[in-house]
Design a protein around this motif. Sequence first.
Motif, PDB file in Angstrom:
ATOM      1  N   ALA A 153       0.836  -1.211   0.000  1.00 41.99           N
ATOM      2  CA  ALA A 153       0.000   0.000   0.000  1.00 41.99           C
ATOM      3  C   ALA A 153       0.866   1.255   0.000  1.00 41.99           C
ATOM      4  O   ALA A 153       0.608   2.213  -0.749  1.00 41.99           O
ATOM      5  N   VAL A 154       1.926   1.238   0.840  1.00 37.24           N
ATOM      6  CA  VAL A 154       2.812   2.416   0.913  1.00 37.24           C
ATOM      7  C   VAL A 154       3.532   2.622  -0.424  1.00 37.24           C
ATOM      8  O   VAL A 154       3.647   3.744  -0.938  1.00 37.24           O
ATOM      9  N   VAL A 155       4.015   1.502  -1.011  1.00 37.59           N
ATOM     10  CA  VAL A 155       4.750   1.602  -2.280  1.00 37.59           C
ATOM     11  C   VAL A 155       3.839   2.179  -3.370  1.00 37.59           C
ATOM     12  O   VAL A 155       4.223   3.093  -4.111  1.00 37.59           O
ATOM     13  N   GLU A 222      -5.532   1.515  -4.365  1.00 37.93           N
ATOM     14  CA  GLU A 222      -6.781   1.484  -3.584  1.00 37.93           C
ATOM     15  C   GLU A 222      -7.028   0.092  -3.009  1.00 37.93           C
ATOM     16  O   GLU A 222      -7.403  -0.065  -1.840  1.00 37.93           O
ATOM     17  N   GLN A 223      -6.768  -0.931  -3.843  1.00 40.96           N
ATOM     18  CA  GLN A 223      -6.988  -2.307  -3.368  1.00 40.96           C
ATOM     19  C   GLN A 223      -6.043  -2.627  -2.208  1.00 40.96           C
ATOM     20  O   GLN A 223      -6.449  -3.225  -1.204  1.00 40.96           O
ATOM     21  N   ALA A 224      -4.770  -2.217  -2.354  1.00 41.16           N
ATOM     22  CA  ALA A 224      -3.790  -2.506  -1.298  1.00 41.16           C
ATOM     23  C   ALA A 224      -4.187  -1.796  -0.004  1.00 41.16           C
ATOM     24  O   ALA A 224      -4.122  -2.384   1.096  1.00 41.16           O
ATOM     25  N   ALA A 225      -4.640  -0.531  -0.114  1.00 36.98           N
ATOM     26  CA  ALA A 225      -5.033   0.229   1.083  1.00 36.98           C
ATOM     27  C   ALA A 225      -6.240  -0.426   1.751  1.00 36.98           C
ATOM     28  O   ALA A 225      -6.310  -0.543   2.981  1.00 36.98           O
ATOM     29  N   ARG A 226      -7.201  -0.855   0.900  1.00 43.86           N
ATOM     30  CA  ARG A 226      -8.405  -1.491   1.449  1.00 43.86           C
ATOM     31  C   ARG A 226      -8.053  -2.797   2.167  1.00 43.86           C
ATOM     32  O   ARG A 226      -8.498  -3.071   3.272  1.00 43.86           O
ATOM     33  N   ALA A 229      -6.358  -2.166   5.478  1.00 44.89           N
ATOM     34  CA  ALA A 229      -7.297  -1.749   6.526  1.00 44.89           C
ATOM     35  C   ALA A 229      -8.126  -2.934   7.018  1.00 44.89           C
ATOM     36  O   ALA A 229      -8.474  -3.017   8.199  1.00 44.89           O
ATOM     37  N   ALA A 230      -8.418  -3.883   6.087  1.00 47.07           N
ATOM     38  CA  ALA A 230      -9.279  -5.013   6.450  1.00 47.07           C
ATOM     39  C   ALA A 230      -8.490  -6.203   6.965  1.00 47.07           C
ATOM     40  O   ALA A 230      -9.059  -7.249   7.268  1.00 47.07           O
ATOM     41  N   GLY A 231      -7.151  -6.083   6.990  1.00 45.75           N
ATOM     42  CA  GLY A 231      -6.316  -7.174   7.486  1.00 45.75           C
ATOM     43  C   GLY A 231      -6.115  -8.284   6.476  1.00 45.75           C
ATOM     44  O   GLY A 231      -5.792  -9.415   6.840  1.00 45.75           O
ATOM     45  N   GLY A 232      -6.305  -8.007   5.185  1.00 43.06           N
ATOM     46  CA  GLY A 232      -6.119  -9.024   4.148  1.00 43.06           C
ATOM     47  C   GLY A 232      -4.663  -9.145   3.728  1.00 43.06           C
ATOM     48  O   GLY A 232      -3.775  -8.486   4.283  1.00 43.06           O
ATOM     49  N   GLY A 233      -4.407  -9.987   2.719  1.00 43.35           N
ATOM     50  CA  GLY A 233      -3.049 -10.191   2.212  1.00 43.35           C
ATOM     51  C   GLY A 233      -2.886  -9.572   0.840  1.00 43.35           C
ATOM     52  O   GLY A 233      -3.881  -9.249   0.178  1.00 43.35           O
TER      53      GLY A 233
END
Length: 592
Positions: A153-155, A222-226, A229-233
């Motif tokens: 997400a940061v990248v 957006e997918q990485a941030a989501r 936040a949801a604790g996914g991989g």
Amino acid sequence: MTTLAPPGARGARALLFGYGAIALVMTQLPPLFPPNLPALHVPLWYLLALLACGTGALTARPAAHRRLTAGLCWVLLACTVVQAFVVADLIAMFCSWLVVPAMSLLAGRLPRRQHKALVAAHVVSSASWVGTAVTFVAMSVVALTTEDVHVAAVVYELMATFDTTLLPWANLATSLSGIALGLTTAWGLVTYHWVVTKLSISVAILVMAFGFLHDALESAGEQAARLAAAGGGPDGIDAAADVVFWGFGVALLSLVAALLLSLYKPGGRTRWGRRKRTAPGRPAIPVVVAETRTIAADTVALTLRSTGGGRLPGWEPGAHIDLVLPSGRVRQYSLCGDPAELDEYRVAVLREPAGRGGSAEIHQLRAGARLRIRGPRNHFPLETAPAHLFIAGGIGITPFLPMIRRLHADGAPWLLLYRGRSLRSMPFADALARQYPHNVRLAPADTTARPDLHRLLAEAPAGVGVYCCGPASLLDAVAGAMPPHGVLHTERFAAADRGDHRPDLPFDAELRRTGSTVHVPAGRTLLAAIHDVDPTLDASCEEGVCGSCITRVLAGAPDHRDSLLEAHERDRTDVIYPCVSRAHGGRIVLDI
Ligand code: FES
């Protein structure tokens, strides 16, 4: 009194009026994306329309307005950048692709310092663009391979920031400085294959960036941030991550290819570039002799200025002009001044007692005499080569002076062998030897032995461009000594005897624009037959040497008998010199 508009003014005017029209349309359309400063958006488009059209109108005015035009162009460019990057309108960014070419066309060939500054800007921006692309590929690999979705997400967030800040600037600066370089030098934009390919790469990357890469990057971010936040991989991110990696990977490889193209310049001239090299001349320009100076025994140098004091057409080293003398005689002389100084032309003329009177008439001219000139034309251009060897005989030194100046400024390797009857009769010899002591070998016949051409040419580096201008005996000697590892370019004072005396067979020539067909019997030239119908076709030497009569061929096979086309150009079917050349196959169609 006539004053010339700057060369390229017509093209610049079309671009500026085009920009004005786009700006006016944009005042009526909603922006593609919400602008940062909505209150400025429409008023700025109105201002841009006014500036573009006003500047375009000024380009039709005499050269006295050049400074004002240049100043307005800079204001237009600055306002365009503000609209593109401060107000944030994407269309304005694309409009800079109209302003910079217009400015370049108006500027013509740049003085050396400005040219170097432009080259430096292009190199720096290209390096930044490649560096940014490398960083993007590295970051997309990290985002694609990390196990930690927070890292991904940061990248992606970092990449998105660079994608809207650093990357557009690097892309824009590289493309625009490249276009400006092309239009202010002999490289042009469509004259050489490698320039066309580079330009296509820039456009393709731009299309890729705005077409799908930007969206893919946003989607992956957006997918990485989501998921973070949801604790996914990170494996929850869809194919957008792959698109980002492959997209920036392809962009990086393309940029490296573009850099290599700049370095090796492969492919030679495009079809258009070859045609331009032998394009028919322009209308005669009235000039005044500003100065005459004796520069060697029987040799006078003339400085010519436009009668209105404006700029003369741009030219490149190797070009020549037709001098239309007060008697009506027309003679060709190589330009030997500086191509960057377009307020004057310089030629040097040797008096030839056994000639047809043209050189004697020129030696009678005094400052203030009025002449007309045609051209410049260039059948002897300086081509790219790993090294250049110039071999001059007497007055044949003249086309080499601007070539040498150009190569010396570029730091390119070159050598001059300059042969003449005596030092007294060799114009510019002292100055050349003084200025370039390590590159110039003077060989006056009264004090030095005949140079060993075989040895000189054999020792030249592979790929050397050998340029020879002088009497036929010198040209023949150089041609006979040419090694296979060099490329010979020649300029002749008189027609070459090619030893291939073919019979003059009769043929018909259709003059497509005139709508008539002329018959050319054996023993009559095509030029004479054309002059029966169209006496305005330029001609001067009538020996296939000067290039004045060059004519486009629309169909049929020319039987080239001129001394202008090099050996590798003699199968050309797009051009003919009708003063000496004929047609194979009984019929030819000409663009007359
Ligand atoms: S008139 Fe000179 S080349 Fe034809």
